[in-house]
Design an enzyme around this catalytic site. Structure first.
Site, PDB file in Angstrom:
ATOM      1  N   GLU A 207       0.800  -1.259  -0.247  1.00  6.13           N
ATOM      2  CA  GLU A 207      -0.177  -0.120  -0.095  1.00  6.13           C
ATOM      3  C   GLU A 207       0.750   1.014  -0.065  1.00  6.13           C
ATOM      4  O   GLU A 207       1.644   1.505   1.009  1.00  6.13           O
ATOM      5  CB  GLU A 207      -0.742   0.011   1.314  1.00  6.13           C
ATOM      6  CG  GLU A 207      -2.086   0.820   1.155  1.00  6.13           C
ATOM      7  CD  GLU A 207      -2.829   0.743  -0.060  1.00  6.13           C
ATOM      8  OE1 GLU A 207      -3.403  -0.165  -0.320  1.00  6.13           O
ATOM      9  OE2 GLU A 207      -3.026   1.947  -0.492  1.00  6.13           O
TER      10      GLU A 207
ATOM     11  N   CYS B 221       4.498  -3.153  -8.301  1.00  8.31           N
ATOM     12  CA  CYS B 221       3.029  -2.635  -8.020  1.00  8.31           C
ATOM     13  C   CYS B 221       3.099  -1.368  -7.007  1.00  8.31           C
ATOM     14  O   CYS B 221       3.568  -0.335  -7.721  1.00  8.31           O
ATOM     15  CB  CYS B 221       2.288  -3.845  -7.262  1.00  8.31           C
ATOM     16  SG  CYS B 221       0.596  -3.485  -7.374  1.00  8.31           S
TER      17      CYS B 221
ATOM     18  N   ILE C 121      -2.821  -6.909  -8.789  1.00  6.22           N
ATOM     19  CA  ILE C 121      -3.641  -6.854  -7.576  1.00  6.22           C
ATOM     20  C   ILE C 121      -3.822  -5.294  -7.638  1.00  6.22           C
ATOM     21  O   ILE C 121      -2.727  -4.845  -7.047  1.00  6.22           O
ATOM     22  CB  ILE C 121      -2.905  -7.560  -6.504  1.00  6.22           C
ATOM     23  CG1 ILE C 121      -2.425  -8.964  -6.911  1.00  6.22           C
ATOM     24  CG2 ILE C 121      -3.678  -7.420  -5.275  1.00  6.22           C
ATOM     25  CD1 ILE C 121      -1.628  -9.752  -5.672  1.00  6.22           C
TER      26      ILE C 121
ATOM     27  N   HIS D  71       2.637  -8.153  -9.994  1.00  7.00           N
ATOM     28  CA  HIS D  71       3.461  -8.941  -9.059  1.00  7.00           C
ATOM     29  C   HIS D  71       4.317 -10.063  -9.891  1.00  7.00           C
ATOM     30  O   HIS D  71       3.611 -10.732 -10.711  1.00  7.00           O
ATOM     31  CB  HIS D  71       2.746  -9.531  -7.954  1.00  7.00           C
ATOM     32  CG  HIS D  71       2.314  -8.439  -7.030  1.00  7.00           C
ATOM     33  ND1 HIS D  71       2.763  -8.537  -5.801  1.00  7.00           N
ATOM     34  CD2 HIS D  71       1.134  -7.530  -7.194  1.00  7.00           C
ATOM     35  CE1 HIS D  71       2.127  -7.409  -5.260  1.00  7.00           C
ATOM     36  NE2 HIS D  71       1.238  -6.866  -5.934  1.00  7.00           N
TER      37      HIS D  71
ATOM     38  N   GLU E 141       6.315 -11.957  -7.943  1.00  6.46           N
ATOM     39  CA  GLU E 141       7.053 -13.104  -7.183  1.00  6.46           C
ATOM     40  C   GLU E 141       5.951 -13.872  -6.537  1.00  6.46           C
ATOM     41  O   GLU E 141       6.502 -14.593  -5.660  1.00  6.46           O
ATOM     42  CB  GLU E 141       7.542 -11.918  -6.068  1.00  6.46           C
ATOM     43  CG  GLU E 141       6.443 -11.506  -5.099  1.00  6.46           C
ATOM     44  CD  GLU E 141       5.809 -10.453  -5.641  1.00  6.46           C
ATOM     45  OE1 GLU E 141       5.969 -10.074  -6.718  1.00  6.46           O
ATOM     46  OE2 GLU E 141       5.002  -9.760  -4.720  1.00  6.46           O
TER      47      GLU E 141
HETATM   48  N1  GLN Z   1      -3.111  -0.366  -5.081  1.00  5.59           N
HETATM   49  C1  GLN Z   1      -1.903  -0.329  -3.959  1.00  5.59           C
HETATM   50  C2  GLN Z   1      -1.551   1.132  -3.921  1.00  5.59           C
HETATM   51  O1  GLN Z   1      -1.800   2.304  -4.454  1.00  5.59           O
HETATM   52  C3  GLN Z   1      -1.053  -1.072  -4.870  1.00  5.59           C
HETATM   53  C4  GLN Z   1      -1.241  -2.620  -4.777  1.00  5.59           C
HETATM   54  C5  GLN Z   1      -0.103  -3.590  -4.944  1.00  5.59           C
HETATM   55  O2  GLN Z   1       1.016  -3.229  -4.496  1.00  5.59           O
HETATM   56  N2  GLN Z   1      -0.427  -4.617  -5.115  1.00  5.59           N
HETATM   57  O3  GLN Z   1      -0.453   1.289  -3.335  1.00  5.59           O
END
Ligand code: GLN
Length: 197
Positions: free
Chosen positions: A53, A83, A142, A178, A180
């Site tokens: 996050e 991500c 994700i 991702h 991993e």
């Molecule tokens: N949506 C998340 C963010 O804004 C990122 C999601 C993730 O790392 N899988 O930080």
């Protein structure tokens, strides 16, 4: 056999999905170290910023006084972000209502959660182009960020639905998905083989 064991890669463990990255580094035979404090960066060869996050990551980065040390580290070492890690590496974040402060190390703009609610999270196959060779890998998106601007010096290593999702700019590597979570070691191997001399 490559000398992966000479490498020690830091994992930014402020928050997020770092254990699977650690697992992949172990499978490769490389060392890893948690990074939470500036001193943890000492003598590392590179760094992985995991998914998670970015709001929390950004806050903790400031609380732990990591921002400047990370910027200095990234000037001289390889960094890979997945991500939320890619969001943290970006130059700008669109509609940044949560006030995430990215590091600005990679000349892209991103839209957090840009793949929308309907397709919140999904896995799909895509083709990566590494050292000129196409290869199909499984990618897990994700709540993934979408790249909305690509700077001139940024190389695209994979597209998904005609949009860039995996990019490199010099010593910085980033994927909106991702890499991993499954057994496929393609991307971590690419990083280890091509970013360290
Ligand atoms: N949506 C998340 C963010 O804004 C990122 C999601 C993730 O790392 N899988 O930080």
């Amino acid at each position: 056999m490559k000398a992966y064991k000479r490498l020690t890669i830091g994992l930014l463990t402020l928050q997020g999905d770092f254990e699977r990255h650690r697992h992949q580094l172990e499978l490769l035979g490389a060392g890893s170290r948690d990074v939470r404090l500036p001193s943890d960066l000492e003598s590392l060869d590179g760094l992985i910023i995991p998914g998670g996050e970015s709001t929390t990551m950004s806050i903790l980065m400031d609380r732990f006084d990591l921002r400047r040390p990370l910027l200095a580290f990234a000037r001289r070492h390889p960094v890979y972000g997945t991500c939320a890690g890619m969001i943290m590496l970006a130059k700008n974040i669109e509609n940044n209502i949560s006030g995430v402060k990215p590091l600005g190390l990679l000349d892209i703009d991103v839209d957090r959660n840009g793949y929308g609610r309907q397709i919140y999270s999904f896995e799909d196959e895509l083709e990566v182009h590494l050292n000129g060779l196409p290869k199909k890998i499984k990618a897990a998106f994700i709540r993934a960020p979408r790249i909305t601007r690509l700077g001139k010096g940024v190389q695209v290593l994979a597209d998904y639905r005609k949009e860039p999702v995996f990019v490199r700019q010099n010593n910085i590597l980033a994927s909106s998905f991702h890499t991993e979570l499954g057994d496929d070691m393609t991307v971590i191997k690419y990083f280890a083989d091509n970013f360290f001399s």
